[in-house]
Motif scaffolding. Structure first.
Motif, short mmCIF file in Angstrom:
data_model
loop_
_atom_site.label_atom_id
_atom_site.label_comp_id
_atom_site.label_asym_id
_atom_site.label_seq_id
_atom_site.Cartn_x
_atom_site.Cartn_y
_atom_site.Cartn_z
N THR B 70 -7.80 -117.28 8.79
CA THR B 70 -8.05 -116.39 7.66
C THR B 70 -6.72 -115.77 7.25
N ILE B 71 -6.34 -116.03 6.00
CA ILE B 71 -5.11 -115.47 5.47
C ILE B 71 -5.49 -114.19 4.75
N ARG B 72 -4.95 -113.07 5.20
CA ARG B 72 -5.23 -111.81 4.52
C ARG B 72 -3.95 -111.33 3.85
N VAL B 73 -4.02 -111.15 2.55
CA VAL B 73 -2.86 -110.65 1.83
C VAL B 73 -3.16 -109.21 1.44
N CYS B 74 -2.25 -108.31 1.79
CA CYS B 74 -2.48 -106.90 1.49
C CYS B 74 -2.24 -106.64 0.02
N ARG B 75 -3.19 -105.92 -0.59
CA ARG B 75 -3.00 -105.52 -1.98
C ARG B 75 -2.94 -104.00 -2.06
N GLY B 76 -2.55 -103.35 -0.95
CA GLY B 76 -2.41 -101.89 -0.94
C GLY B 76 -1.26 -101.44 -1.83
N THR B 77 -1.16 -100.13 -2.01
CA THR B 77 -0.18 -99.60 -2.96
C THR B 77 1.25 -99.97 -2.57
N THR B 109 -9.16 -119.64 4.97
CA THR B 109 -9.90 -118.75 4.08
C THR B 109 -8.88 -117.77 3.52
N LEU B 110 -8.95 -117.50 2.23
CA LEU B 110 -7.99 -116.57 1.63
C LEU B 110 -8.71 -115.28 1.23
N GLU B 111 -8.12 -114.16 1.67
CA GLU B 111 -8.73 -112.86 1.34
C GLU B 111 -7.65 -111.89 0.92
N MET B 126 -1.39 -111.34 6.81
CA MET B 126 -1.86 -111.55 8.17
C MET B 126 -2.53 -112.91 8.23
N ILE B 127 -2.31 -113.64 9.30
CA ILE B 127 -3.09 -114.85 9.53
C ILE B 127 -3.78 -114.66 10.87
N ASN B 128 -5.09 -114.67 10.86
CA ASN B 128 -5.88 -114.23 12.01
C ASN B 128 -5.31 -112.92 12.55
N LYS B 129 -4.79 -112.90 13.78
CA LYS B 129 -4.34 -111.61 14.31
C LYS B 129 -2.83 -111.40 14.19
N ILE B 143 5.73 -120.22 6.25
CA ILE B 143 4.75 -119.89 7.29
C ILE B 143 3.49 -120.75 7.14
N LEU B 144 3.04 -120.89 5.90
CA LEU B 144 1.82 -121.67 5.70
C LEU B 144 2.01 -123.13 6.09
N ARG B 145 3.20 -123.63 5.87
CA ARG B 145 3.46 -125.01 6.24
C ARG B 145 3.21 -125.20 7.74
N ARG B 146 3.67 -124.21 8.51
CA ARG B 146 3.48 -124.26 9.96
C ARG B 146 1.99 -124.36 10.33
N TYR B 147 1.19 -123.53 9.68
CA TYR B 147 -0.23 -123.52 10.01
C TYR B 147 -0.94 -124.77 9.51
N ARG B 148 -0.37 -125.36 8.50
CA ARG B 148 -0.98 -126.52 7.91
C ARG B 148 -0.76 -127.73 8.79
#
Ligand SMILES: Cc1cc2nc3c(=O)[nH]c(=O)nc-3n(C[C@H](O)[C@H](O)[C@H](O)COP(=O)(O)O)c2cc1C
Ligand code: SF4
Ligand code: SF4
Ligand code: SF4
Ligand code: FES
Ligand code: FES
Lengths: 594, 150
Positions: B70-77, B109-111, B126-129, B143-148
């Protein structure tokens, strides 16, 4: 911690963990064992030390030597030099900007020197997972004092006299809140710690729990004694796994020590507590929704009164930082506390500094300090010699404060007068490259997603404002938009049921108030002065500077950059999707935004 | 299905246990299957619509299976000010996913999330933990290439 000549405190706050501090801690332990020093030196993981920008941070105690940006590859050298040869490692020390000599001791670094710690009193000094260390720093002494030598009325009087006000938002006097729930004669009563921390960009509440969970438990136990509650909830988010883990652990240890449970300190006072993991909704931090959420329903704010009562029983809800202040007040006395701060705002406030600021991190300062001191002295100013534009406080309910007000002393009233608010203490610094209309749009998007939708004024009003602001950002703004936003904002504030809707227009209204010219540039000239709004900017390459290194060509996701090798490149505007990658990668600053 | 019975009996005497139950079910099953939600409603003697309402209100609950990462991208301020949008569009570009989507091979999963609490190192992904700070579009790609490929 007996028997060890040295403790190595390794920051295990979220920022430092992101910087691999846990790996550093493990490497230190391994290296120390390898050198046979494990009976002399103890490695202790701590909560956030505050100077997150330069993590991972290590503090060597008792001397207080401060090491920053420590990598796993530094560990063997560090152990060899510092712990075997007794020589300090200069290359890992903090060097003030523009100077050459590093500063060895934490207390001499400007960032720490001007802070005053009450809520964060044990930060970086204790292992949050060992209750013995909290007790070693006078932990649970205040609870003992309250239970054995004060009546509940006296506790309330003390908190009232201290002038403590809520640290979670509105700044309601804590003692008064307790007093009103003490009077209610309906049992059981509850105390709740609001650790929802909905402000996206604030991280002080989780940091307090991660660094010093017992200070919150102790504060809640004292509050429970004062109002006659027998159970407490800590309401936090599943997104905070470390805070949850440390709090669970702390509650269990407090039970084992008899500091929670039946007949605490042999006084007949019973108090227990648990954690409630809510999740991912800003409105949950609002007290009536929070209560609904604990009751197991989707959180919709309820009309007040009836008050914010869990299972319809008398309930006191306070913020994490508010609770963490309580033991210090009981132990040191109201008089001591009330000498710190301003006329109306006593004590200290924790702020999380983030955005365009050099020393991003967590600070605790006396109320009444100016924003300028926070941004320029403690915060170390703006990176890359950019110009300061605004500081945003109070999160989605707050506002942006411009440079002309930087000398404002920080307290509840002053910030509100300036169109912002204290909020929980999130402080986001913005520079000349931040577009204030885009910031307003950002907050409206956030609030649109987070509105529970119960009242139409909030639901529809926010969407309508967002549509106008989006149009302005896209160069489709019209004469009169600004005035309409102001009217709409006033209406949303007046007719919404809960604090979310009532304060939702603040980010728009405060940016209009101080940065009207930026709105006007978007509307009248179709120009984004900060160079942010995609529809109003263009990327191009300055042929005088471009070396033809082709780095941008390789990274452009849409093959929009063309030209011969070793010759200046050009951007094909039809293909450019304005992703900004070329701007970022060019080492020669040849890519310009117009 | 005895895993579910176990969870339900654990909370038998707890008031307002719906959310903790859903959290544990999700932990166990990976998401909230429809038939499981129906059984929870029956057991708690509440309408299915209420279980469904709670499950859809909170961002933490998934109604469909999600990816291994799960890829979590922060959209905080703080992250927004530091360029999170550019990072997010780069990730969308690379993975071909929109927010809330899972890839067909169940790898990603992208969130987006409100704040990951590491604002000093914004923008954060964040990717998982695992946390990744001071992101740029290029860093995200590496980074994504690594996970891919992993
Ligand atoms: C939309 C909304 C979100 C809020 N979020 C929080 C929060 O995350 N944490 C918090 O302590 N208070 C939050 N508050 C304020 C609480 O309603 C309440 O005033 C506070 O928890 C009371 O504690 P205090 O008196 O110690 O500040 C929020 C208020 C509103 C209207
Ligand atoms: S103001 Fe907004 S968030 Fe609050 S109750 Fe109304 S719709 Fe819900
Ligand atoms: S990266 Fe900069 S210098 Fe290199 S080709 Fe692109 S614009 Fe020219
Ligand atoms: S902004 Fe993005 S798409 Fe446009 S030229 Fe630069 S890298 Fe290519
Ligand atoms: S997390 Fe380490 S200093 Fe803040
Ligand atoms: S705003 Fe992104 S981590 Fe806090």
């Amino acid at each position: 911690m007996k028997g060890y000549r040295t403790n190595i405190m390794v920051c295990a706050g979220t920022n430092c963990i992101s910087n691999k501090s846990w790996e550093v801690k493990e490497a230190l332990e391994a290296e120390i064992a390898k050198r046979g020093l494990e009976d002399e030196i103890l490695v202790v993981p701590t909560g956030c030390v505050g100077f997150c920008a330069v993590g991972p941070i290590i503090i060597v105690q008792p001397e207080g030597i401060f090491y920053q940006s420590v990598k796993v590859s530094d560990v063997s050298h560090l152990v060899e030099e510092h712990f075997l040869k007794g020589k300090l490692v200069k290359s890992l020390m903090y060097v003030p900007p523009g100077e050459k000599e590093p500063i060895p001791k934490m207390k001499d670094i400007v960032f720490f020197r001007d802070q005053r710690l009450i809520a964060l009193r044990s930060r970086g000094m204790i292992n949050p997972e060992r209750i013995e260390e909290y007790i070693g720093l006078d932990g649970y002494k205040a609870l003992a004092k309250a239970l054995t030598s004060m009546t509940p009325e006296e506790v309330i009087e003390e908190v009232k006299a201290s002038g403590l006000r809520g640290r979670g938002g509105a700044g309601f006097p804590t003692g008064l809140k307790w007093e009103s729930r003490k009077k209610a004669k309906d049992y059981p009563k509850y105390v709740i710690c609001n650790a929802d921390e909905g402000d996206p960009g604030a991280f002080m509440d989780r940091s307090i729990i991660e660094a010093d969970p017992h200070s919150v438990i102790e504060g809640m136990a004292i509050g429970a004694y004062a109002i006659g509650a027998s159970y407490g909830y800590i309401y936090t988010r599943v997104e905070y796994p470390l805070a949850i883990k440390r709090m669970e652990w702390a509650i269990q240890q407090a039970r084992e020590y008899g500091l929670l449970g039946e007949n605490i300190f042999g006084t007949g006072f019973n108090f227990n507590m648990g954690i409630f993991k809510g999740a991912g909704a800003f409105v949950c931090g609002e007290t009536t929704s929070l209560v609904t959420s604990i009751e197991g329903r989707a959180p919709e704010p309820r009309q007040r009164p009836p008050r914010t009562e869990l299972w319809n029983k008398p309930t006191v809800i306070n913020n994490v930082e508010t609770w963490a202040n309580v033991p210090a007040i009981i132990l040191e006395g109201a008089e001591w506390f009330s000498q710190i701060g301003t006329e109306t705002s006593k004590g200290t406030k924790v702020f999380s500094l983030a955005g365009k600021i050099n020393n991003a991190g967590l600070i605790e300062v006396p109320m009444g300090i100016t924003l300028r001191e926070m941004v320029y002295k403690i915060g170390g100013g703006i990176p890359n010699e950019k110009k300061f534009k605004a500081v945003q406080t109070g999160g989605p309910s707050g506002g942006c404060i411009p440079e002309s007000l930087l000398d404002l002393p920080v307290d509840y009233e002053r910030l509100t007068e300036a169109g912002a608010m204290m909020g929980s203490g999130g402080m986001i610094v913005m520079d000349e490259n931040t577009c204030m209309v885009d910031v307003a749009k950002y907050f409206l998007e956030f609030l649109r997603d987070e509105s529970c939708g119960k009242c139409s004024s909030c639901r529809e009003g926010i969407s309508a404002m967002l549509e106008i602001v989006t149009n302005i950002c896209q160069g489709k703004g019209r004469e009169g938009d600004i005035e309409f936003l102001e009217e709409l904002g006033a209406a949303v504030t007046d007719t919404s049921l809960c604090g979310l809707g009532q304060s939702a227009p603040n980010p728009v209204l405060s940016t209009i108030r101080y940065f009207r010219d930026e709105y006007e540039a978007h509307i009248q000239e179709r120009r984004c002065p900060a160079g942010v709004c995609k529809e109003l900017i263009q990327y191009s390459i300055n042929p005088e500077i471009c070396t033809g290194c082709l780095l941008c060509v390789k990274t452009c996701p849409n093959e929009a950059i063309v030209g011969e090798k070793k010759r200046p490149q050009t951007i094909n505007l039809d293909k450019c999707i304005k992703c900004g990658v070329c701007f970022e990668v060019c080492k020669f600053k040849a890519v310009v935004i117009t | 299905m005895d895993k579910l019975d176990e969870i339900l009996s654990k909370y038998k005497d707890t008031k307002g246990a719906l959310i903790p139950i859903l959290q544990e079910v999700q932990e166990g099953f990976g998401y909230l299957p429809k038939d499981v939600m129906v059984r929870i409603a029956k057991d708690l003697k509440i309408p299915v619509s209420r279980v469904y309402g709670v499950a859809t209100f909170y961002a933490q609950f998934y109604l469909a299976p999600y990816g291994k990462y799960t890829i979590r991208v922060c959209r905080g301020t703080a992250c927004h000010i530091q360029g999170a949008k550019k990072v997010l569009s780069a990730i969308k570009n690379i993975t071909g996913l929109e927010e809330g989507e899972t890839s067909q091979d169940l790898r990603f999963t992208l969130e987006t999330v409100s704040c990951l609490g590491a604002c000093a190192l914004a923008p954060i992904m964040m990717i998982n933990k695992d946390y990744f700070g001071k992101m740029t579009p290029q860093k995200a790609a590496t980074i994504l290439r690594r996970y891919r490929e992993e």
